[in-house]
Design an enzyme around this catalytic site. Structure first.
Site, PDB file in Angstrom:
ATOM      1  N   SER A 116       0.843  -1.186   0.000  1.00 46.03           N
ATOM      2  CA  SER A 116       0.000   0.000   0.000  1.00 46.03           C
ATOM      3  C   SER A 116       0.889   1.251   0.000  1.00 46.03           C
ATOM      4  CB  SER A 116      -0.958  -0.038   1.187  1.00 46.03           C
ATOM      5  OG  SER A 116      -2.042   0.856   0.994  1.00 46.03           O
TER       6      SER A 116
ATOM      7  N   ASP B  32      -8.343  -5.357  -6.449  1.00 44.92           N
ATOM      8  CA  ASP B  32      -8.015  -4.262  -5.546  1.00 44.92           C
ATOM      9  C   ASP B  32      -8.287  -2.911  -6.214  1.00 44.92           C
ATOM     10  OD1 ASP B  32      -6.941  -2.580  -3.626  1.00 44.92           O
ATOM     11  OD2 ASP B  32      -4.861  -2.971  -4.228  1.00 44.92           O
TER      12      ASP B  32
ATOM     13  N   HIS C 296      -6.142  -6.388  -2.103  1.00 42.23           N
ATOM     14  CA  HIS C 296      -5.121  -5.448  -1.651  1.00 42.23           C
ATOM     15  C   HIS C 296      -4.022  -6.139  -0.837  1.00 42.23           C
ATOM     16  CE1 HIS C 296      -3.807  -1.341  -1.084  1.00 42.23           C
ATOM     17  NE2 HIS C 296      -3.761  -1.473   0.225  1.00 42.23           N
TER      18      HIS C 296
END
Length: 563
Positions: A185, A447, A472
């Site tokens: 991320s 995602d 994700h």
């Protein structure tokens, strides 16, 4: 061992008991909950009560400069890191550096998933570095604006540089040992940018679900959510997407009715703020969007309260009697499941309470730093999820102006300054064409964040891997028997890429040693470098930049600041 687990996991698990501060933060709390779930499992930590129990990770603290770009400012803070030496062969073994993002890092950061799972194959030392201003790495002085100006991705990268040099000394790491960054991320973006900005210190990076393109209006998020709700590969369907739209339409209808209908809605959807004002209604609708988006973003992950398949089952009623109210009833049930999983009573609060919580400058023991991350979105990234596109299945509230208003009310930052900051971030790092070599971008097509990452190779040394039906940071999670074939193949590709990089590192070191043997004077005086035509510039940097080059590093950071 049980006492040790309670000591370290206890504070992490407290986060699920704290209330939500803003609708968008629900996504982050879901991610934090999933991470804690995976880290707290005995298998995830590599712990057992038998004689084969793995060695426990070690925790340490580095003294970092609060302002690494100002040579006259000697203020410092302590930054936490974790170390797993279980597989380290020493000598020229690689260092896998797991970068933290907008939350705390626990011992599981060096014991579960990759890079920990990849360490045994190459005898790597695994280190994780908690991000400044998050977890327990918060400088003295709290979270006042005067302090938060030292919170940015550039400051975080400066910490990576100084940590890399300090840890090399501390663990007596060979100058020939390659350092490879990992992150997921926002931390995935940091991993890529660390290689981009400091290629002489970071040999390569694996950037998972890394949103390297900053964006003010992130309407594309809900575009992916909409497509994923229709994907039969993960349990979606056209009927499911239609049910989502019907459920949200019913919520808005009841909000318009007001009175008893509105009061019942507040009770049924666990809204802890009154719903009479438009801004409080937007808080609820935003939280509901985040709930559905979270089912997509974390689809199929261990610890996720709902998968897309489960959410669609609830919305469609699971039977033949599908009345008009069934999607709304399914949404109610989904709210109950998520709140129970997170240990929370409220899905949303009033706007006034949201602002009050975000204005609090007292550091939280929670792993989720809502104020800090809001500050970074206001000063660097944006990432404000909206639903203005006609294809979006949700309500058009909250709109972008409402989200930008938080920057103004909490930090006094105008919408124009936020837009300018987003543009500056993309200019500085390059957006989706960063130009870094020896970086592998890993994403899943389920995602919603993959649209801000690099999903196609930009050259022979800037690779991309898109995992079908992947959510994700799914590639970073511990392996499970239920992992899909595409995820297993993706992990194999990551392994092979590391194998290629580490072979390249070994070959480079052989060339350096050969050059050193043939032209020893080159390593005694800068003047004699011009007499070493066989040496490439990269090899010179590889050999000459050692832990003693702190002044050079400070000069590099000054240059970064000027840019």
């Amino acid at each position: 061992m049980t006492v040790w687990l309670a000591r370290w996991l206890g504070p992490l698990l407290l986060v699920s008991l704290w209330g939500l501060s803003a609708p968008a933060s629900l996504l982050r709390r879901l991610g934090e909950h999933i991470q804690q779930f995976q880290e707290s499992s005995a298998q995830g930590l590599g712990l057992s009560l038998g004689p084969g129990a793995a060695a426990l990770p070690k925790v340490g603290w580095l003294e970092q400069l609060l302002d690494p770009f100002n040579v006259s400012d000697r203020r410092s803070f302590l930054q936490r890191y974790w170390v797993n030496e279980q597989h380290w062969v020493g000598e020229d073994g690689p260092i896998f550096l797991h970068l933290g993002g907008e939350g705390s890092l626990g011992p599981g950061s060096v014991m579960r998933g990759h890079p920990a799972a990849l360490a045994p194959a190459w005898g790597a030392l695994v280190i994780s570095l908690e991000h400044r201003f998050y977890g327990l790495s918060i400088p003295a002085g709290g979270l006042e604006m005067a302090q938060l100006r030292f919170l940015s991705s550039r400051h975080a990268l400066a910490d990576v540089v100084s940590a890399r040099l300090a840890l090399s000394r501390l663990f007596n790491v060979s100058s020939s040992s390659p350092w490879i960054c990992f992150g997921g991320s926002y931390a995935g973006s940091l991993a890529a940018w660390a290689r981009l900005k400091f290629p002489h210190l970071i040999f390569a990076s694996v950037a998972s679900s890394a949103p390297v393109r900053a964006v003010l209006d992130f309407s594309e998020y809900n575009d992916v959510v909409s497509r994923s709700l229709m994907s039969t590969a993960i349990g979606g369907s056209l009927e499911c997407r239609a049910a989502v739209s019907a459920a949200f339409a019913e919520v808005e209808r009841r909000l318009r009715l007001g009175g008893a209908a509105q009061a019942a809605l507040r009770s049924e959807l666990s809204a802890c703020g009154t719903l009479g004002s438009a801004e409080n209604q937007a808080e609820l609708l935003g939280a509901l969007q985040a709930l559905v988006g979270g089912a997509v973003q974390y689809d199929g992950q261990a610890g996720a309260p709902l998968s897309v398949r489960q959410l669609c089952g609830l919305l469609l009623g699971g039977g033949g009697n599908r009345s008009h109210s069934t999607p709304y009833c399914g949404l109610r049930r989904a709210v109950q499941i998520v709140l129970h999983s997170l240990g929370q009573k409220c899905l949303s609060f009033s706007r006034a309470e949201t602002v009050a919580q975000l204005r609090s400058t007292e550091p939280q023991l929670s792993g989720v730093g809502d104020r800090q991350w809001l500050y970074q979105t206001c000063t660097e990234f944006g990432f404000y999820v909206t639903c203005g596109n006609p294809r979006c299945p949700f309500s058009q509230l909250p709109a972008l102006p409402s989200q930008l208003d938080l920057c103004e009310k909490v930090f006094g930052l105008s919408a124009l300054s936020v837009a300018q900051a987003v543009a500056q971030t993309n200019s500085y790092y390059g957006g989706q064409t960063p130009g870094a070599n020896q970086v592998l971008f890993v994403n899943g097509d389920t995602d919603p964040w993959h649209v801000l990452s690099v999903t196609q190779a930009l050259g022979s040394s800037e690779s991309a891997l898109l995992i079908r039906t992947g959510s994700h940071c799914l590639d970073m999670a511990p392996e499970r028997p239920s992992d899909s074939p595409s995820l297993r193949l993706g992990r194999q590709n990551i392994f092979q890429q590391l194998q290629t990089w580490l072979k390249l590192a070994k070959e480079s070191q052989v060339k350096v040693l050969a050059a050193k043997s043939s032209f020893p004077l080159c390593y005694l005086s800068e003047i004699h470098k011009r007499h070493c035509p066989v040496m490439s510039t990269d090899l010179e940097e590889e050999h000459h930049l050692t832990v003693e080059h702190l002044p050079d590093t400070r000069e590099m950071l000054e240059k970064e600041k000027r840019q």
